[in-house]
Design an enzyme around this catalytic site. Sequence first.
Site, short mmCIF file in Angstrom:
data_model
loop_
_atom_site.label_atom_id
_atom_site.label_comp_id
_atom_site.label_asym_id
_atom_site.label_seq_id
_atom_site.Cartn_x
_atom_site.Cartn_y
_atom_site.Cartn_z
N LYS A 62 0.82 -1.22 0.00
CA LYS A 62 0.00 0.00 0.00
C LYS A 62 0.86 1.28 0.00
CE LYS A 62 -3.99 -2.19 2.27
NZ LYS A 62 -5.00 -2.06 3.36
N TYR A 79 -12.53 -2.05 -3.60
CA TYR A 79 -13.03 -2.17 -2.22
C TYR A 79 -14.55 -2.09 -2.15
CZ TYR A 79 -8.40 -2.15 -0.04
OH TYR A 79 -7.14 -2.50 0.39
N PHE A 137 -15.54 3.83 6.97
CA PHE A 137 -14.15 4.16 6.61
C PHE A 137 -13.90 4.09 5.10
CE2 PHE A 137 -14.31 -0.38 7.75
CZ PHE A 137 -13.77 -0.98 6.61
N ARG A 186 -1.89 -14.24 4.76
CA ARG A 186 -2.63 -13.56 5.84
C ARG A 186 -1.86 -13.66 7.16
NH1 ARG A 186 -6.90 -10.23 4.45
NH2 ARG A 186 -7.24 -10.30 6.69
N THR A 212 -5.54 -6.99 10.82
CA THR A 212 -5.86 -5.74 10.12
C THR A 212 -5.36 -4.52 10.90
OG1 THR A 212 -7.86 -6.81 9.28
CG2 THR A 212 -7.75 -4.41 9.10
N ARG A 216 2.47 -6.17 9.36
CA ARG A 216 1.72 -5.04 9.92
C ARG A 216 2.24 -4.63 11.29
NH1 ARG A 216 -4.21 -6.97 7.61
NH2 ARG A 216 -4.24 -5.60 5.79
N ASN A 255 -2.06 0.40 6.79
CA ASN A 255 -1.55 -0.86 7.33
C ASN A 255 -0.70 -1.65 6.33
OD1 ASN A 255 -3.62 -1.74 5.74
ND2 ASN A 255 -4.74 -2.82 7.34
N HIS A 259 -2.21 -5.45 1.58
CA HIS A 259 -3.50 -6.10 1.38
C HIS A 259 -3.24 -7.54 0.98
CE1 HIS A 259 -7.52 -7.03 -0.19
NE2 HIS A 259 -6.87 -7.65 -1.15
N GLU A 314 -9.62 -10.89 -7.41
CA GLU A 314 -8.65 -9.81 -7.22
C GLU A 314 -7.44 -9.95 -8.13
OE1 GLU A 314 -9.83 -8.78 -2.59
OE2 GLU A 314 -7.86 -9.64 -3.00
P1 GDP Z 1 -7.94 -6.74 5.62
O1 GDP Z 1 -8.50 -7.89 4.81
O2 GDP Z 1 -7.15 -7.21 6.82
O3 GDP Z 1 -7.17 -5.75 4.79
O4 GDP Z 1 -9.18 -5.95 6.24
P2 GDP Z 1 -10.62 -5.52 5.63
O5 GDP Z 1 -10.88 -6.21 4.32
O6 GDP Z 1 -11.63 -5.71 6.73
O7 GDP Z 1 -10.47 -3.96 5.39
C1 GDP Z 1 -9.84 -3.45 4.25
C2 GDP Z 1 -8.96 -2.29 4.66
O8 GDP Z 1 -9.77 -1.22 5.15
C3 GDP Z 1 -8.00 -2.59 5.83
O9 GDP Z 1 -6.82 -3.24 5.43
C4 GDP Z 1 -7.75 -1.20 6.39
O10 GDP Z 1 -6.80 -0.51 5.56
C5 GDP Z 1 -9.12 -0.55 6.23
N1 GDP Z 1 -9.96 -0.71 7.42
C6 GDP Z 1 -10.59 -1.83 7.85
N2 GDP Z 1 -11.31 -1.62 8.96
C7 GDP Z 1 -11.15 -0.31 9.25
C8 GDP Z 1 -11.68 0.54 10.28
O11 GDP Z 1 -12.44 0.12 11.17
N3 GDP Z 1 -11.29 1.85 10.23
C9 GDP Z 1 -10.47 2.35 9.26
N4 GDP Z 1 -10.14 3.64 9.30
N5 GDP Z 1 -9.97 1.57 8.27
C10 GDP Z 1 -10.30 0.26 8.25
#
Ligand code: GDP
Length: 139
Positions: free
Chosen positions: A10, A50, A58, A86, A92, A103, A113, A116, A127
Amino acid sequence: MTERTLSIIKPDATRRNLTGKINSMLEGAGLRIVAQRRLSLTGVQAEKFYEVHRDRPFFGELCEFMTSGPVVVQVLEGNGAIALNRRVMGATNPADAEPGTIRRELAISLTENSVHGSDGPETAAIEISFFFAEVDIPG
Ligand code: GDP
């Protein structure tokens, strides 16, 4: 079982010159980088990628961040590559991630973070095809 998964380094990580360090952590865990490209996502592309998060609070911040600088998109291959990636990524929220994960060691915040990774076989296929044609994955 040999699998493929989509990984994205990222903008917070490309900005801090961490592409090589992250690739080294991925390779050290046994993942092979079988395709890789650096690019800048457009707003439309970030919103489409996304899409499942469109209704989350968010979403706007996430898309703004993902278009704030270049990303490196890559196809990782290996035994159980989806779950393995993962594990290497960590949780996350970097505050919850295990020591030694990308991370925990490198990420800045929940939004910024650093990486992805696809979360299952179906998402991995969708994807990967979002960024790569089969001929672009030399293996
Ligand atoms: P991942 O699969 O671990 O990347 O998590 P998700 O698919 O749930 O979320 C996608 C991305 O959105 C995450 O990697 C973070 O960059 C962001 N994100 C997820 N949850 C939150 C949240 O509660 N707040 C904020 N600000 N960003 C979030």
